[in-house]
Design a protein around this motif. Structure first.
Motif, mmCIF file in Angstrom:
data_model
loop_
_atom_site.group_PDB
_atom_site.id
_atom_site.type_symbol
_atom_site.label_atom_id
_atom_site.label_comp_id
_atom_site.label_asym_id
_atom_site.label_seq_id
_atom_site.Cartn_x
_atom_site.Cartn_y
_atom_site.Cartn_z
ATOM 1 N N ASN A 1 -90.489 -40.401 60.956
ATOM 2 C CA ASN A 1 -91.742 -39.652 61.097
ATOM 3 C C ASN A 1 -92.978 -40.547 61.009
ATOM 4 N N THR A 2 -92.784 -41.877 61.053
ATOM 5 C CA THR A 2 -93.889 -42.795 60.820
ATOM 6 C C THR A 2 -94.084 -43.750 61.983
ATOM 7 N N VAL B 1 -99.073 -42.038 60.056
ATOM 8 C CA VAL B 1 -99.507 -43.212 60.818
ATOM 9 C C VAL B 1 -100.089 -44.228 59.845
ATOM 10 N N ILE B 2 -99.605 -45.447 59.928
ATOM 11 C CA ILE B 2 -100.106 -46.532 59.082
ATOM 12 C C ILE B 2 -101.072 -47.373 59.904
ATOM 13 N N ARG C 1 -93.827 -40.977 50.763
ATOM 14 C CA ARG C 1 -92.448 -40.620 51.120
ATOM 15 C C ARG C 1 -92.275 -39.104 51.259
ATOM 16 N N ARG C 2 -92.983 -38.371 50.438
ATOM 17 C CA ARG C 2 -92.800 -36.917 50.403
ATOM 18 C C ARG C 2 -93.614 -36.176 51.461
ATOM 19 N N LEU C 3 -94.452 -36.862 52.200
ATOM 20 C CA LEU C 3 -95.247 -36.187 53.224
ATOM 21 C C LEU C 3 -94.327 -35.636 54.303
ATOM 22 N N GLU D 1 -88.984 -48.744 55.619
ATOM 23 C CA GLU D 1 -88.321 -47.536 55.121
ATOM 24 C C GLU D 1 -88.937 -46.289 55.739
ATOM 25 N N MET D 2 -90.265 -46.247 55.790
ATOM 26 C CA MET D 2 -90.941 -45.094 56.368
ATOM 27 C C MET D 2 -90.642 -44.959 57.860
#
Length: 278
Positions: free
Chosen positions: A193-194, A164-165, A157-159, A187-188
Motif C-alpha cells: 500500500n506504499t 506515500v513517502i 504501519r497501521r495506516l 517493509e512498507m
C-alpha cells in the motif's frame, strides 16, 4: 518562456505524470511568503509543453497553510482530467469539507513535519484523518526525515490506506539505503500500500549537483520496487536559492529509471493507480 519541446535522452511515456510540484500564486491569501516563491499554473504549463508531462499532481504549498483554494484553482486551470491535488488539513475539517476537496480533484493529504518549526499540521492527525478518507481512496503523504519515519513506524504501519513517502524518505545522504530507516521503507513497500516519490535530489545530497549520492538512492529504490515508485520535479523549488534547471532534472529520469518499462511504470502506470487517473 520558450515552449518548444526539448530533446530528451529517452522517450517520455504517453500520459507521463509529474507527481510532486507546488503552485504558488500570491493572488491567494497567504503568509506573506508566496510573493518570493511564485510558481503559477501558466509558468508550469509552459514547462509541461516543453518536457511532455501532460499530467500533474499539485501539492499544497506552505504559504497557504490550511487554505486549499490555490490548490483547487490550479487543478481546474490545468484541467481536472489531468490534474490531482494533495491537500493540507487538520482533523477539525468537516466531512463536507473533505467531500468538497475530493470533488475538486484532491486525492490525498500531506503531513510535512520534516521541520517542526514550520509545520502547519501535526502528525497526530494523520491516523484519524486516514480513517475518515479511507472510503475516498486517498493517500497519506508523509514528508518526514528518516529518523521520524523510524520514530513513528508503528503508527505508519497501521495506516489502512495508501501511503506515500516523500522525497525518497529523506535518508541520510551519506548513508543512502544503508540508513536505518530504509528497511522500514522496504517493509512498507512490501505491504503493498506504499509508494515512494523519487524527487528532490537537492534535498538528498551532501555532494551537490549533479547529486550523485541522491541518484544512487533513487536508483536503488526504483530497482527494489519498480511498481511502487513515482517521479516528481518539486517545481518551483522553494528550498533552493539557485533554482535547478528543469530540463536537467527531467533528463535525470534516464539515469534514475534506465529502462522503458521502468519509466512506463513510474511516470504513467503507477501514478494512474495511485491517484486515480482515468
Amino acid at each position: 518562456m520558450d515552449c518548444t519541446t526539448v530533446s530528451l535522452p529517452f522517450e517520455m511515456p504517453a500520459d507521463a505524470c509529474n507527481v510532486h510540484l507546488h503552485i504558488i500564486d500570491p493572488a491567494f491569501p497567504n503568509d506573506g511568503k508566496a510573493a518570493s516563491q511564485i510558481g503559477t499554473v501558466e509558468t508550469y504549463q509552459a514547462l509541461v509543453n516543453k518536457l511532455r508531462l501532460p499530467r500533474a499532481v499539485f501539492v499544497q504549498a506552505k504559504p497557504f497553510a490550511l487554505d486549499n483554494a490555490c490548490l483547487l484553482d490550479a487543478i481546474q486551470k490545468f484541467g481536472p482530467d489531468n490534474a490531482r491535488g494533495i491537500a493540507v488539513v487538520n482533523n477539525t475539517i468537516s466531512d463536507q469539507g473533505l467531500e468538497q476537496l475530493h470533488n475538486g480533484g484532491v486525492r490525498g493529504l500531506r503531513f510535512s513535519v520534516w521541520n517542526p518549526d514550520n509545520a502547519v499540521v501535526s502528525f497526530d492527525d494523520c491516523a484519524p484523518l486516514s480513517e475518515r478518507v479511507k472510503h475516498l481512496d486517498w493517500n497519506m503523504q508523509l514528508h518526514m526525515g528518516a529518523a521520524q519515519l523510524v520514530k513513528w513506524a508503528d503508527i505508519i504501519r497501521r495506516l489502512d490506506c495508501k501511503v506515500v513517502i516523500d522525497h525518497m524518505g529523506r535518508l541520510d545522504p551519506a548513508l543512502g539505503v544503508k540508513d536505518p530507516a530504509y528497511p522500514f521503507i522496504q517493509e512498507m513497500i512490501d505491504k503493498g500500500n506504499t509508494w515512494v516519490k523519487l524527487s528532490g535530489p537537492y534535498l538528498n545530497t551532501k555532494t551537490g549537483e549533479p547529486w550523485e549520492d541522491a541518484t544512487r538512492t533513487a536508483v536503488a529504490i526504483a530497482e527494489f520496487a519498480p511498481e511502487r515508485v513515482v517521479w516528481g520535479s518539486d517545481f518551483p523549488h522553494v528550498t533552493e536559492k539557485i533554482k535547478p534547471d528543469e530540463v536537467v532534472l527531467t533528463e535525470m529520469i534516464a539515469t534514475w529509471l534506465p529502462t522503458k518499462k521502468a519509466r512506463q511504470l513510474a511516470l504513467a502506470d503507477n501514478p494512474k493507480e495511485l491517484y486515480g487517473f482515468v
